[in-house]
Structure formats: C-alpha cells, structure tokens
Scaffold this motif. Structure first.
Motif, mmCIF file in Angstrom:
data_model
loop_
_atom_site.group_PDB
_atom_site.id
_atom_site.type_symbol
_atom_site.label_atom_id
_atom_site.label_comp_id
_atom_site.label_asym_id
_atom_site.label_seq_id
_atom_site.Cartn_x
_atom_site.Cartn_y
_atom_site.Cartn_z
ATOM 1 N N MET A 147 -6.588 -0.438 -2.117
ATOM 2 C CA MET A 147 -7.272 0.563 -1.297
ATOM 3 C C MET A 147 -6.377 1.041 -0.173
ATOM 4 N N ALA A 148 -5.620 0.119 0.424
ATOM 5 C CA ALA A 148 -4.715 0.505 1.505
ATOM 6 C C ALA A 148 -3.636 1.440 0.989
ATOM 7 N N GLY A 149 -3.097 1.122 -0.200
ATOM 8 C CA GLY A 149 -2.088 1.997 -0.785
ATOM 9 C C GLY A 149 -2.638 3.374 -1.072
ATOM 10 N N GLN A 150 -3.884 3.424 -1.571
ATOM 11 C CA GLN A 150 -4.516 4.703 -1.852
ATOM 12 C C GLN A 150 -4.740 5.471 -0.559
ATOM 13 N N ALA A 151 -5.169 4.746 0.490
ATOM 14 C CA ALA A 151 -5.435 5.410 1.762
ATOM 15 C C ALA A 151 -4.153 5.956 2.365
ATOM 16 N N GLN A 152 -3.079 5.174 2.304
ATOM 17 C CA GLN A 152 -1.828 5.613 2.892
ATOM 18 C C GLN A 152 -1.196 6.737 2.088
ATOM 19 N N ALA A 153 -1.536 6.844 0.793
ATOM 20 C CA ALA A 153 -0.949 7.885 -0.034
ATOM 21 C C ALA A 153 -1.537 9.258 0.267
ATOM 22 N N ALA A 154 -2.755 9.301 0.791
ATOM 23 C CA ALA A 154 -3.381 10.576 1.105
ATOM 24 C C ALA A 154 -2.685 11.214 2.302
ATOM 25 N N GLU A 155 -2.548 12.540 2.261
ATOM 26 C CA GLU A 155 -1.897 13.250 3.344
ATOM 27 C C GLU A 155 -2.834 14.291 3.919
ATOM 28 N N GLY A 156 -2.750 14.451 5.231
ATOM 29 C CA GLY A 156 -3.448 15.545 5.865
ATOM 30 C C GLY A 156 -4.906 15.326 6.177
ATOM 31 N N GLN A 157 -5.453 14.164 5.831
ATOM 32 C CA GLN A 157 -6.864 13.904 6.101
ATOM 33 C C GLN A 157 -7.122 12.398 6.073
ATOM 34 N N PRO A 158 -8.183 11.943 6.720
ATOM 35 C CA PRO A 158 -8.524 10.512 6.671
ATOM 36 C C PRO A 158 -8.996 10.112 5.282
ATOM 37 N N SER A 159 -8.836 8.833 4.956
ATOM 38 C CA SER A 159 -9.212 8.321 3.639
ATOM 39 C C SER A 159 -10.134 7.123 3.789
ATOM 40 N N PRO A 160 -10.998 6.878 2.811
ATOM 41 C CA PRO A 160 -11.844 5.684 2.856
ATOM 42 C C PRO A 160 -10.996 4.412 2.913
ATOM 43 N N TRP A 161 -11.415 3.472 3.728
ATOM 44 C CA TRP A 161 -10.741 2.192 3.901
ATOM 45 C C TRP A 161 -9.329 2.354 4.480
ATOM 46 N N GLN A 162 -9.086 3.433 5.160
ATOM 47 C CA GLN A 162 -7.759 3.653 5.718
ATOM 48 C C GLN A 162 -7.452 2.613 6.782
ATOM 49 N N ILE A 163 -6.255 2.008 6.715
ATOM 50 C CA ILE A 163 -5.868 0.976 7.674
ATOM 51 C C ILE A 163 -4.627 1.378 8.460
ATOM 52 N N SER A 164 -4.141 2.570 8.237
ATOM 53 C CA SER A 164 -2.945 3.010 8.930
ATOM 54 C C SER A 164 -3.148 4.437 9.427
ATOM 55 N N LEU A 165 -2.174 4.942 10.179
ATOM 56 C CA LEU A 165 -2.236 6.311 10.665
ATOM 57 C C LEU A 165 -1.976 7.290 9.532
ATOM 58 N N GLN A 166 -2.390 8.533 9.734
ATOM 59 C CA GLN A 166 -2.135 9.541 8.718
ATOM 60 C C GLN A 166 -0.636 9.805 8.601
ATOM 61 N N THR A 167 -0.212 10.209 7.419
ATOM 62 C CA THR A 167 1.204 10.434 7.148
ATOM 63 C C THR A 167 1.767 11.503 8.089
ATOM 64 N N PRO A 168 2.821 11.197 8.847
ATOM 65 C CA PRO A 168 3.375 12.186 9.779
ATOM 66 C C PRO A 168 4.205 13.241 9.055
ATOM 67 N N VAL A 169 4.118 14.488 9.515
ATOM 68 C CA VAL A 169 4.887 15.571 8.892
ATOM 69 C C VAL A 169 5.605 16.428 9.937
ATOM 70 N N THR A 170 5.710 15.927 11.162
ATOM 71 C CA THR A 170 6.472 16.617 12.197
ATOM 72 C C THR A 170 7.343 15.606 12.931
ATOM 73 N N GLU A 171 8.331 16.113 13.660
ATOM 74 C CA GLU A 171 9.229 15.244 14.415
ATOM 75 C C GLU A 171 8.465 14.433 15.455
ATOM 76 N N VAL A 172 7.530 15.091 16.149
ATOM 77 C CA VAL A 172 6.745 14.400 17.174
ATOM 78 C C VAL A 172 5.868 13.322 16.551
ATOM 79 N N ALA A 173 5.242 13.621 15.419
ATOM 80 C CA ALA A 173 4.385 12.635 14.761
ATOM 81 C C ALA A 173 5.190 11.418 14.311
ATOM 82 N N HIS A 174 6.400 11.629 13.798
ATOM 83 C CA HIS A 174 7.259 10.503 13.410
ATOM 84 C C HIS A 174 7.586 9.638 14.633
ATOM 85 N N ALA A 175 7.896 10.296 15.761
ATOM 86 C CA ALA A 175 8.210 9.550 16.978
ATOM 87 C C ALA A 175 6.998 8.764 17.469
ATOM 88 N N MET A 176 5.805 9.342 17.353
ATOM 89 C CA MET A 176 4.585 8.640 17.752
ATOM 90 C C MET A 176 4.352 7.414 16.886
#
Length: 286
Positions: free
Chosen positions: A21-50
């Motif tokens: 479930m964690a792998g599935q949640a982390q694989a989704a981009e651009g939106q929250p996922s069920p059972w998500q345990i991590s932050l959404q995938t970053p797609v900007t320089e600032v998001a990567h730094a955060m």
C-alpha cells in the motif's frame, strides 16, 4: 509452536500488505492516495528542497529521541534505589554542562543552514517566463492570463460534483477549468482574494501562500514534469471550504500554445468579462 508460526506469518503478511500500500501511495503523483505514509512526489526545485529538509529533520529528531530514550533506560536500570542504594552527592560537572549547551547549538546550526536556504528559494522570485493572477472567492478560483504574454483572458474554476465525475477524476479535487501551464517554465503566481482570507496550496510544487483581500502576494514554481497536480484552499474560509480545489495541468510548450489559442476563443465568448456564466448557478445550487 503452531501459534507462534501463525503469528509470524500474520505479521509478515501485514508488513507486506502495508509495504504494498505504501508503494502504491508513493507511486501516485499530484494527489493524495489512500494509506499514504509519505509526502506527495515533488516536481519542482523548491519541493525537492522541502523534502530533503523534512528528511534531515526526521533523522535529527530520530537520533535525539533514541539518545534520550537510552539515557532514560540507563538511569532507570543503574540508578534506581535497589541498584544504587547510596547515591552520589555531586551537583556540578563542567564538561557535561558545556556539552549540553554546545551540542544543541550545533544541532540548531545544522538545521538553520538548509532552513534559511529553503526560505531564500521560496521568497526570492527568479525572472519569470509566465505570470498568472489567482483570485480566491467563496468558494472557487479565478485565473487571469496577462495580455502581454499571449493571454488577455480569465476564467473561473469550480469543483466538479461527485455525481458528475468522469473516469479518473478524483472526488473533491477535479475541476471544470484547469489552470494550464507549460513544463520547465518559471511561473510567477500573483495571489489575492475577493472576500475572505484563503490559501493557495499545491503540495507537489512545495507551494502555499495566503490569498488576502486587498493584498497581492507572489510566489513561483517551475514544474519539471508534465501531468495534472491537485491542491486545495488550506485555510478554513467558510462552509464550503472543502469544495475549493486547485487543479494545475502541466503540458508541453507546443500543447500550451495550442491551449492558449483555444482558451482565447472559449473564454472570450463568455459573459462577465470573460468569466464562465456557470458560477452563479453552481453557487446557488449549494
């Protein structure tokens, strides 16, 4: 033996299920996922730094918690009344006092350096390729593209009710008119509000800024990947706060040029200075 084996097998299955479930949640981009345990995938320089800063803090906090827990355990086992019936009477230790003053200062320095660097990235806007004005309303968004950058039009963006969603559209996040912008271009976002205080937030971009009536705030992003990314108003702005999503579609430069031409025709045909007329009827139905 049988019960122990059964418990181990159940625990293994549980860990495997959570991992899947964690792998599935982390694989989704651009939106929250069920059972998500991590932050959404970053797609900007600032998001990567955060994300890097967040992970650094997790390591620091984890080490501090482990160190304090080990000290507590040592004190409990070695210095309880039974193990140590005759306690020491000293009250000062210069080396220890210097250490517990210097070490926290060093930890704060380690945290401060990337923190200030991240703040600089967020607050100092680089030269932009495109400017978009965002106006928050109760409870929808208005996007304006300036005429000197090929725009000269604006439109409202409302959420799509659950009974009108199409396949693949997420509930309470999909909108009728998405904010469309090109990939690998620096976008300056000017944010204000028409009524109360809102907040324009896009997790995948590492972006969050207040929309305040009578004030124009600015932020920026440079998306490095095509796709559709969702956010929401992140301040409680009234009874329909939960129905105020943001959808940004990042496309190629060629597709963006085509969309600009289509959008000029589409939104110029609407009343109310280029705004779709559906707003009043949709708000009245809520």
């Amino acid at each position: 033996m049988g019960k122990t084996f059964f418990r181990l097998r159940s625990l293994t299955a549980l860990i495997a299920g959570v991992g899947a479930m964690a792998g599935q949640a982390q694989a989704a981009e651009g939106q929250p996922s069920p059972w998500q345990i991590s932050l959404q995938t970053p797609v900007t320089e600032v998001a990567h730094a955060m994300h890097d800063f967040h992970n650094l803090l997790l390591w620091i906090i984890g080490l501090i918690v482990a160190f304090v827990a080990a000290l507590l355990l040592i004190v409990i086992l070695r210095y309880n009344e039974k193990a140590n019936p005759t306690p020491s009477r000293f009250s000062h230790n210069s080396l220890l006092e210097v250490a517990w003053t210097v070490v926290p200062v060093l930890i704060l320095v380690v945290i401060a350096v990337p923190s200030f660097k991240l703040l600089r990235q967020q607050l100092i806007l680089p030269p932009s390729d495109i400017t978009v004005k965002v106006t928050a309303h109760q409870w929808y968004w208005t996007y304006d593209y300036p005429e000197d950058q090929g725009g000269g039009f604006g439109f409202d963006s409302n959420y799509i009710p659950a009974d009108q969603l199409q396949a693949g559209q997420p509930r309470l996040l999909a909108v009728d008119n998405e904010l469309v912008l090109p990939v690998n271009k620096t976008v300056r976002v000017q944010v204000t509000a028409a009524d109360v205080i809102h907040a324009f937030a896009m997790p995948s971009f590492g972006l969050k800024i207040d929309a305040i009536p009578g004030r124009l705030n600015e932020t920026w992003f440079k998306a490095e990947k095509e796709g559709i990314y969702y956010g929401q108003c992140s301040l409680i702005c009234g009874q329909n706060h939960a129905f105020m999503p943001i959808a940004i579609r990042i496309v190629s430069e060629e597709r963006y040029a085509e969309w600009l031409a289509e959008a000029k025709t589409k939104f110029a045909a609407n009343d109310n200075n280029g705004r779709p007329t559906m707003v009043a009827s949709r708000l009245a139905s809520r």
